[in-house]
Write an enzyme that holds these catalytic residues in place. Structure first.
Site, PDB file in Angstrom:
ATOM      1  N   GLU A   1       2.162   1.671  -3.364  1.00 27.87           N
ATOM      2  CA  GLU A   1       1.080   2.182  -4.210  1.00 27.87           C
ATOM      3  C   GLU A   1       0.896   3.687  -4.037  1.00 27.87           C
ATOM      4  OE1 GLU A   1      -2.524  -0.301  -4.591  1.00 27.87           O
ATOM      5  OE2 GLU A   1      -3.622   1.495  -4.003  1.00 27.87           O
TER       6      GLU A   1
ATOM      7  N   SER B   1      14.437  15.312   2.021  1.00 29.57           N
ATOM      8  CA  SER B   1      15.489  14.382   2.428  1.00 29.57           C
ATOM      9  C   SER B   1      14.926  13.119   3.076  1.00 29.57           C
ATOM     10  CB  SER B   1      16.433  15.065   3.418  1.00 29.57           C
ATOM     11  OG  SER B   1      17.467  14.168   3.788  1.00 29.57           O
TER      12      SER B   1
ATOM     13  N   ARG C   1       0.839  -1.205   0.000  1.00 27.70           N
ATOM     14  CA  ARG C   1       0.000   0.000   0.000  1.00 27.70           C
ATOM     15  C   ARG C   1       0.873   1.255   0.000  1.00 27.70           C
ATOM     16  NH1 ARG C   1      -2.252  -3.877  -0.735  1.00 27.70           N
ATOM     17  NH2 ARG C   1      -4.392  -4.487  -0.265  1.00 27.70           N
TER      18      ARG C   1
END
Lengths: 147, 147, 147, 147, 147, 147, 147, 147, 147, 147
Positions: free
Chosen positions: H91, H114, H88
């Protein structure tokens, strides 16, 4: 020790003793699909379930603890599975993927069918032209939200 | 000209005219799953079906001929699909793949569930906790033969 | 213990004792192609066959049980095989793949040649210009169904 | 202009005019397998053959010249083919690859089955349980030489 | 036990005893290229050769049998080799690949240069600007046949 | 405009006019291997050479300038080449890669065979058992330096 | 026409007219994160929103319809992103992935953090040592269910 | 011995003794996110921290030294993670990657957020519709410099 | 036994004894860059150097012999490195690759910067805004030759 | 229109007009490395710089705007670059990657060398044995922070 060791031990015991997944599921009191997935290292058992599983397959107390740890999931050794039975499922996703997408969106709008709030039921359907494998997949529709 | 051109033309017409897959399927007289897959370039229509599809989406006679040519199948641009809805299906194969394999073999012995002698039915199941997507997959069991 | 262990044990015994696949096949009473594939971990033996195989290669009773478990299939370590003999077969699929597709569809319509209801026969064909390997592949045609 | 353009033009003409590969092969006077592979951009025609092909599909003189240029071969868009019919062939190589290797070596020693000095014959075999696709592959055995 | 085990044992003995490939080749009575490839698990020795190799590297009778089994070939751990010396060869194929193709086809027509009926000779060519590695590759031309 | 456009234009002109690489090389006054590689977009011509090439293939002044720009090299569309002729070279690197490495190090110590200070000569070697392709590769040995 | 065409048209208009995503979001009346994702072809607008977007970027009525079609999602051209800003996010998943998994499971048990019932908020946090990007990700916890 | 061995030993002890990451973090006196990442082999402890970790998980003095060695980072076995919880996150990067890029550049100009001067905070946010996982990521903005 | 075993033994000894690479390099009498690369299995030591290295890390005489064998080079487990420090170098090649190419060609013409006749020097450059890593890479320019 | 279009237009103009990167850099007033990277679509120009670039290469006002948009970075078409000059840099990362990591950590502790707060200087170093390419890379050290 890791979860894979437990999975291998379970499978080795299963072969040696001729245990069926269905019988394991009955003793656990849940579906054969979820219990098998758990034994194969994809689901997490609670303490009571782990004890039952442990007794069936001869697992130590420490090994039973591993059954209660959430595993790193994904049961296939390659992104495109080579096993013919599993490949056919990959092929269904490949050939019908855009169709499934279109029809769910047509019915529900933008969102997905959950693979978490999900259940699966595999049954044999007798057929004179050759018995069929029927599989019912049920997943909650989860709509994309605007924010 | 190739089948992809026809698929794109169909989708463009669908968006412009607001056509639903269900309405197309009704006119063709077959399931919405098979007809949608065909319109998306995964199945082969016969002449009569092609004519109906052609009329709905405004295809020329030559374009209708392409609908009758067996396409190079596979609807996804990458081996692991990026679209969340389709990925969930890939995930089901990944997480449950070995479970499906075990249970079909336990019931049927060595063989596969066909992805050719196959049908799929996607339905909305109302549920007070959130409606569900129910999908029934039905594939003939094909046993490996000894020879 | 897993099926790979059995396969390795079989191959090690084969090399040490100088057993031929053909002789194994004769004892099992089936084709050399199917029996070899089984010994290499791609097919499933029944109890009687496993016993014969077990005797030939010196397998324990538990190891014979593994021969009766449906294996995770796919015998190659990489998607594109590096071994020259096997690569030539991959190359045939690569160069002739679309041709095979066109000709089967021209003859049969949309569908596939089964790799499950399938048999293979490898024979030496004497030829003055150099003997040839002749391979007959026979697979049931499975038509895509409309639904 | 390149060979792909010619291949696409040939296929477009084939669909538009309803030409069969078998009829093309007959006019060229060679097997349907080799001629189809050539039309799909995998083989090299000589001048006379190119003229015949050109007439059938309506190719210009320059396009006919391209048919006589050795093409960059390989007909598939991905290393693992997604099309179900072609995938079954890939699966045969995957599942039976080591078997084919073992049996050819057992019969012939170290070497390969040529994919160049090679022919293929695809025929329909009537069968009451469902017609079969029979394919005969014939490749010269080429032994590795010691030097 | 497998062929890799033998290869590793050979290399370990080679390092420990300071054996050169050239001296092994002399004892076998064949080229250093073919013999080295064999010791590295890419070629198949006959019984007599295996005995000589076995004596040099201290292999058991069973290990010598493995030298006579046709190995699964391909000596590199990745499709694109990371070792700089081997990569330069990959680079030659990458940069000059289409050139080699064009020139062989211009001279011979459609076909390939065999990698089976093949020999290789690696020699040092003294040069005041820095000695050179000269490699002669010789492969039989195999024409594609029409059928 | 880019170098690929020039390469495609050269090849298109070559096919249309039936030009041979050998004749181009003669006019340029260098080897057929280097000149062909240059025409295929892998080497850099100087102004005088570009003019000659330009005249042969009918390139504009601007297109001739592109021949003088160092190209992004690498002539193959995939890491593992699909074309059978080029694949055989990849296979030689795969099967003989570690052998080549061992023998060059045995002769020269740690370092590489240059692919830059490099030349290649492809010749037909008549042979009653079938003519052979002989290729001489010559690369300067470059030793790794300690510092 | 497809959704990518619309996305490109939106970005081209954005650059030409100097439009900011924040201003677009304000006119739509939703967060800048969701609206930008939508304009980049990852979310689905309703008719009213599409009209607003259309007016801002000069889209036709048909193009506005495409904004209301659920897109094939996934905004990156490669599985491992090459752009340094986006790669840092990939790196966070790579380095902290197992940590995130451990801590969510420790708190919630087996399940996932939804990427669908999900929102994101990107804000600048002033800092004397250099301003920081603060991102709040909020996803509903979805527990795996036993069945 | 290597860092992976230490990580596995830590996890094995954690499961056997039922230790929570939060309790470890408290004893170390830092956030649970950083300490867990360190225990999972992604961060570097100083001597004092290593001693505390060592006492908790029963590590030897030498094993504690490994905790102070900078590890080779990256905690995932595949470029695209298969575990649903971690996927997830992948994704989110895939779907929102270009959005995140656009909005950070709109606010800060060219540069990155960063992943080194970085912190993460994972908290449970109670919600009547289902508790949520809230994650705050904070990374210093690093501008690309002109030079 | 192989070179990897030696590398692991060296690193294990380094951690256990707290040895620095710089001190090893001093004893060997060469740069820290080359000596470290050698200890990590990427360079080849001569007998005298191997003895020094062997004494520092406690290697047997046979293990010292392995240090004198040219290793199979390439120190990274994946084509795209996951470790953040090493990835930044990959990113420099990715972002600046075409720039480096253009500027070297603009200055030197067609050719490459050698990675064999090559040295590297890594130094700390104090800077009030944060110390910097300065790395000087020096490679001989090798021109492509015409032939 | 997108940034790639601008890059291609710049390169086409550069070839046609024979512009050098060094002369462009001088007019912009910055290093040749940064300016070239910018022209190749990897850096972001400000308005004044874009105007200068635009005048040199003949870009329209809209095209100049694109130079001021932060591009999606990464200049290489494949993860492992095929161009020999760029590959040598990839090889340096592959062979020396772990060495660079070890030495930076030995000097600075855990952290990275920035590829953002970074500069590069490419110079020709005359050498009687052949001129060398010297490249100075300077990146700020960024320490991992504990939190």
């Amino acid at each position: 020790m890791n979860r894979n060791d437990i999975t291998e031990k379970i499978i080795t015991a299963k072969v040696a003793k001729g245990i069926t997944w269905e019988s394991v599921a009955k003793k656990v009191g849940l579906s054969k699909e979820w219990v098998t997935a758990g034994c194969l290292g994809q689901m997490t058992f609670d303490g009571k379930q782990a004890k039952i599983i442990g007794r069936i397959f001869g697992l130590t107390a420490e090994e039973q603890k591993w059954l209660q740890v959430v595993p790193y999931k994904g049961s296939l050794p390659t992104p495109v599975p080579t096993d013919p039975l599993i490949y056919r499922w990959y092929e269904i996703v490949s050939v019908y993927g855009t169709t499934i997408k279109e029809l769910i969106h047509e019915e529900f709008g933008d969102g997905i069918m959950s693979a978490i709030d999900f259940s699966m039921d595999i049954v044999r359907q007798p057929d004179p032209k050759g018995d069929r494998v029927n599989v019912v997949l049920s997943g909650k529709f989860l709509p994309y939200k605007q924010y």
